[in-house]
Design a protein around this motif. Sequence first.
Motif, PDB file in Angstrom:
ATOM      1  N   SER A  24       0.856  -1.183   0.000  1.00 45.80           N
ATOM      2  CA  SER A  24       0.000   0.000   0.000  1.00 45.80           C
ATOM      3  C   SER A  24       0.891   1.232   0.000  1.00 45.80           C
ATOM      4  O   SER A  24       2.049   1.170   0.431  1.00 45.80           O
ATOM      5  CB  SER A  24      -0.903  -0.008   1.230  1.00 45.80           C
ATOM      6  OG  SER A  24      -1.763  -1.135   1.191  1.00 45.80           O
ATOM      7  N   PRO A  25       0.388   2.360  -0.478  1.00 47.93           N
ATOM      8  CA  PRO A  25       1.214   3.569  -0.580  1.00 47.93           C
ATOM      9  C   PRO A  25       1.888   3.918   0.735  1.00 47.93           C
ATOM     10  O   PRO A  25       1.250   3.962   1.792  1.00 47.93           O
ATOM     11  CB  PRO A  25       0.200   4.636  -1.001  1.00 47.93           C
ATOM     12  CG  PRO A  25      -0.850   3.883  -1.743  1.00 47.93           C
ATOM     13  CD  PRO A  25      -0.968   2.560  -1.030  1.00 47.93           C
ATOM     14  N   PRO A  68     -11.914 -13.031  -6.753  1.00 51.27           N
ATOM     15  CA  PRO A  68     -13.206 -13.063  -7.449  1.00 51.27           C
ATOM     16  C   PRO A  68     -13.951 -11.729  -7.443  1.00 51.27           C
ATOM     17  O   PRO A  68     -14.690 -11.429  -8.376  1.00 51.27           O
ATOM     18  CB  PRO A  68     -14.000 -14.130  -6.695  1.00 51.27           C
ATOM     19  CG  PRO A  68     -13.288 -14.346  -5.412  1.00 51.27           C
ATOM     20  CD  PRO A  68     -11.878 -13.941  -5.610  1.00 51.27           C
ATOM     21  N   SER A  69     -13.766 -10.924  -6.394  1.00 49.32           N
ATOM     22  CA  SER A  69     -14.502  -9.669  -6.292  1.00 49.32           C
ATOM     23  C   SER A  69     -13.609  -8.644  -5.593  1.00 49.32           C
ATOM     24  O   SER A  69     -13.309  -8.778  -4.401  1.00 49.32           O
ATOM     25  CB  SER A  69     -15.804  -9.868  -5.510  1.00 49.32           C
ATOM     26  OG  SER A  69     -16.503  -8.645  -5.360  1.00 49.32           O
ATOM     27  N   VAL A  70     -13.219  -7.639  -6.338  1.00 49.02           N
ATOM     28  CA  VAL A  70     -12.262  -6.665  -5.822  1.00 49.02           C
ATOM     29  C   VAL A  70     -12.960  -5.603  -4.978  1.00 49.02           C
ATOM     30  O   VAL A  70     -14.061  -5.140  -5.319  1.00 49.02           O
ATOM     31  CB  VAL A  70     -11.513  -6.010  -7.002  1.00 49.02           C
ATOM     32  CG1 VAL A  70     -10.682  -4.829  -6.526  1.00 49.02           C
ATOM     33  CG2 VAL A  70     -10.622  -7.023  -7.686  1.00 49.02           C
ATOM     34  N   HIS A  71     -12.297  -5.216  -3.911  1.00 52.07           N
ATOM     35  CA  HIS A  71     -12.786  -4.154  -3.029  1.00 52.07           C
ATOM     36  C   HIS A  71     -11.909  -2.932  -3.223  1.00 52.07           C
ATOM     37  O   HIS A  71     -10.730  -3.036  -3.597  1.00 52.07           O
ATOM     38  CB  HIS A  71     -12.724  -4.663  -1.572  1.00 52.07           C
ATOM     39  CG  HIS A  71     -13.360  -3.750  -0.581  1.00 52.07           C
ATOM     40  ND1 HIS A  71     -12.638  -2.847   0.165  1.00 52.07           N
ATOM     41  CD2 HIS A  71     -14.657  -3.612  -0.206  1.00 52.07           C
ATOM     42  CE1 HIS A  71     -13.461  -2.191   0.962  1.00 52.07           C
ATOM     43  NE2 HIS A  71     -14.690  -2.625   0.761  1.00 52.07           N
ATOM     44  N   TRP A  72     -12.472  -1.759  -2.939  1.00 55.86           N
ATOM     45  CA  TRP A  72     -11.704  -0.521  -3.142  1.00 55.86           C
ATOM     46  C   TRP A  72     -10.395  -0.549  -2.347  1.00 55.86           C
ATOM     47  O   TRP A  72      -9.382   0.017  -2.766  1.00 55.86           O
ATOM     48  CB  TRP A  72     -12.522   0.706  -2.747  1.00 55.86           C
ATOM     49  CG  TRP A  72     -12.890   0.769  -1.292  1.00 55.86           C
ATOM     50  CD1 TRP A  72     -14.023   0.321  -0.710  1.00 55.86           C
ATOM     51  CD2 TRP A  72     -12.078   1.295  -0.229  1.00 55.86           C
ATOM     52  NE1 TRP A  72     -13.990   0.537   0.636  1.00 55.86           N
ATOM     53  CE2 TRP A  72     -12.819   1.123   0.974  1.00 55.86           C
ATOM     54  CE3 TRP A  72     -10.812   1.890  -0.164  1.00 55.86           C
ATOM     55  CZ2 TRP A  72     -12.322   1.536   2.201  1.00 55.86           C
ATOM     56  CZ3 TRP A  72     -10.322   2.304   1.068  1.00 55.86           C
ATOM     57  CH2 TRP A  72     -11.083   2.110   2.231  1.00 55.86           C
ATOM     58  N   SER A  73     -10.398  -1.223  -1.208  1.00 58.27           N
ATOM     59  CA  SER A  73      -9.200  -1.276  -0.368  1.00 58.27           C
ATOM     60  C   SER A  73      -8.090  -2.144  -0.971  1.00 58.27           C
ATOM     61  O   SER A  73      -6.980  -2.175  -0.441  1.00 58.27           O
ATOM     62  CB  SER A  73      -9.550  -1.811   1.017  1.00 58.27           C
ATOM     63  OG  SER A  73     -10.082  -3.113   0.929  1.00 58.27           O
ATOM     64  N   ASP A  74      -8.396  -2.854  -2.064  1.00 56.61           N
ATOM     65  CA  ASP A  74      -7.366  -3.661  -2.719  1.00 56.61           C
ATOM     66  C   ASP A  74      -6.446  -2.831  -3.605  1.00 56.61           C
ATOM     67  O   ASP A  74      -5.436  -3.352  -4.110  1.00 56.61           O
ATOM     68  CB  ASP A  74      -8.009  -4.767  -3.559  1.00 56.61           C
ATOM     69  CG  ASP A  74      -8.731  -5.806  -2.717  1.00 56.61           C
ATOM     70  OD1 ASP A  74      -9.786  -6.308  -3.163  1.00 56.61           O
ATOM     71  OD2 ASP A  74      -8.242  -6.105  -1.603  1.00 56.61           O
ATOM     72  N   ALA A  75      -6.774  -1.579  -3.809  1.00 59.69           N
ATOM     73  CA  ALA A  75      -5.921  -0.712  -4.622  1.00 59.69           C
ATOM     74  C   ALA A  75      -4.548  -0.606  -3.969  1.00 59.69           C
ATOM     75  O   ALA A  75      -4.418  -0.184  -2.811  1.00 59.69           O
ATOM     76  CB  ALA A  75      -6.550   0.670  -4.751  1.00 59.69           C
ATOM     77  N   ALA A  76      -3.530  -1.028  -4.697  1.00 55.87           N
ATOM     78  CA  ALA A  76      -2.174  -1.112  -4.156  1.00 55.87           C
ATOM     79  C   ALA A  76      -1.260  -1.563  -5.289  1.00 55.87           C
ATOM     80  O   ALA A  76      -1.693  -1.714  -6.432  1.00 55.87           O
ATOM     81  CB  ALA A  76      -2.114  -2.116  -3.001  1.00 55.87           C
ATOM     82  N   GLU A  77      -0.012  -1.798  -4.951  1.00 50.51           N
ATOM     83  CA  GLU A  77       0.913  -2.382  -5.924  1.00 50.51           C
ATOM     84  C   GLU A  77       1.230  -3.804  -5.494  1.00 50.51           C
ATOM     85  O   GLU A  77       1.444  -4.075  -4.314  1.00 50.51           O
ATOM     86  CB  GLU A  77       2.185  -1.556  -6.047  1.00 50.51           C
ATOM     87  CG  GLU A  77       3.052  -1.959  -7.222  1.00 50.51           C
ATOM     88  CD  GLU A  77       4.001  -0.867  -7.685  1.00 50.51           C
ATOM     89  OE1 GLU A  77       4.268   0.072  -6.901  1.00 50.51           O
ATOM     90  OE2 GLU A  77       4.491  -0.960  -8.834  1.00 50.51           O
ATOM     91  N   TYR A  78       1.252  -4.681  -6.469  1.00 53.33           N
ATOM     92  CA  TYR A  78       1.420  -6.106  -6.206  1.00 53.33           C
ATOM     93  C   TYR A  78       2.704  -6.602  -6.852  1.00 53.33           C
ATOM     94  O   TYR A  78       2.973  -6.323  -8.026  1.00 53.33           O
ATOM     95  CB  TYR A  78       0.218  -6.892  -6.736  1.00 53.33           C
ATOM     96  CG  TYR A  78      -1.045  -6.577  -5.984  1.00 53.33           C
ATOM     97  CD1 TYR A  78      -1.770  -5.424  -6.247  1.00 53.33           C
ATOM     98  CD2 TYR A  78      -1.492  -7.420  -4.967  1.00 53.33           C
ATOM     99  CE1 TYR A  78      -2.918  -5.108  -5.533  1.00 53.33           C
ATOM    100  CE2 TYR A  78      -2.643  -7.122  -4.250  1.00 53.33           C
ATOM    101  CZ  TYR A  78      -3.345  -5.968  -4.541  1.00 53.33           C
ATOM    102  OH  TYR A  78      -4.475  -5.670  -3.826  1.00 53.33           O
ATOM    103  N   PHE A  79       3.458  -7.349  -6.067  1.00 51.12           N
ATOM    104  CA  PHE A  79       4.741  -7.858  -6.525  1.00 51.12           C
ATOM    105  C   PHE A  79       4.773  -9.382  -6.437  1.00 51.12           C
ATOM    106  O   PHE A  79       4.452  -9.958  -5.396  1.00 51.12           O
ATOM    107  CB  PHE A  79       5.885  -7.304  -5.670  1.00 51.12           C
ATOM    108  CG  PHE A  79       6.098  -5.828  -5.809  1.00 51.12           C
ATOM    109  CD1 PHE A  79       5.452  -4.942  -4.967  1.00 51.12           C
ATOM    110  CD2 PHE A  79       6.936  -5.324  -6.794  1.00 51.12           C
ATOM    111  CE1 PHE A  79       5.644  -3.570  -5.096  1.00 51.12           C
ATOM    112  CE2 PHE A  79       7.131  -3.958  -6.932  1.00 51.12           C
ATOM    113  CZ  PHE A  79       6.480  -3.080  -6.081  1.00 51.12           C
ATOM    114  N   CYS A  80       5.178  -9.972  -7.530  1.00 53.48           N
ATOM    115  CA  CYS A  80       5.439 -11.404  -7.564  1.00 53.48           C
ATOM    116  C   CYS A  80       6.931 -11.612  -7.321  1.00 53.48           C
ATOM    117  O   CYS A  80       7.762 -10.781  -7.726  1.00 53.48           O
ATOM    118  CB  CYS A  80       5.040 -11.952  -8.927  1.00 53.48           C
ATOM    119  SG  CYS A  80       5.248 -13.727  -9.148  1.00 53.48           S
TER     120      CYS A  80
END
Lengths: 113, 117
Positions: free
Chosen positions: B39-40, B79-91
Motif C-alpha cells: 500500500s502507498p 473473485p470480487s475486488v474491493h476498493w481497499s485492494d488498490a495497491a501495488e502487487y509484486f510477484c
Amino acid sequence: DAGITQSPRHKVTETGTPVTLRCHQTENHRYMYWYRQDPGHGLRLIHYSYGVKDTDKGEVSDGYSVSRSKTEDFLLTLESATSSQTSVYFCAISGPGDTGELFFGEGSRLTVL
Amino acid sequence: AQSVTQPDIHITVSEGASLELRCNYSYGATPYLFWYVQSPGQGLQLLLKYFSGDTLVQGIKGFEAEFKRSQSSFNLRKPSVHWSDAAEYFCAVGAPYSGAGSYQLTFGKGTKLSVIP
C-alpha cells in the motif's frame, strides 16, 4: 507483525555526504537484507547478511557497504551519496524455515540533492 | 539466475469485478513463489506463498494464486475486488543463493492496481 524498525524514515542529504541507514529487528532472525525500490525497477537486493559479521553483495551493491555487529542490527552505509542513490530503502528479515519468505520494514526514503 | 516478469504495469478494475494479475518466472527447478502487496507509503506484506503440494494456494484478504509449471506462471486472482485492494502487487521467486545457504528472493517490477468505485 515482525519487529523490524528502520531509521531514519526520511532523510534529505547532499551529494558527497555519508549516510547510514539502520535496521533493527527483535525477531532474532539470522538473515537480514537491504533492498532499494525505484519506479519501474521493483525491488533490487543491495546486500544481505547471514549472520553477525557475515555479509554478501546483492545485484546493486556498488556504492554501498553494510555492517552487522549484532544479530539485531544491520547498517547500510552510503560512503559518498550520489543522486542516483535517491530511493526508498527497505530492510527485510527472513521468515522461519529459511524458505526465502521475507518480512519487511516500513522503508526509509532517501533524497540526495 | 532466476527472473520474474509481471507483464502488466497498471491495471484498473471496477469494484466488485474479478481480478487476475499475471506473473511468469524463470527458474530451472521448482521455485518458491510469493505474492506481496504494498500500500502507498508502506512496506511489503506477504499475500500468499507456494512451496510445494497443491498448486492452488489461498492467501489473505481473499486472494488465491495458481502455480502452473507448464506455463511457468503464478497468477494472482480475486473473485470480487474491493476498493481497499488498490495497491501495488509484486510477484517474487525464491531460489537457493550460493555462499550463504539461504534462499534469495527476486522480485518482479510490480503491477499497480487501481479500483474504480
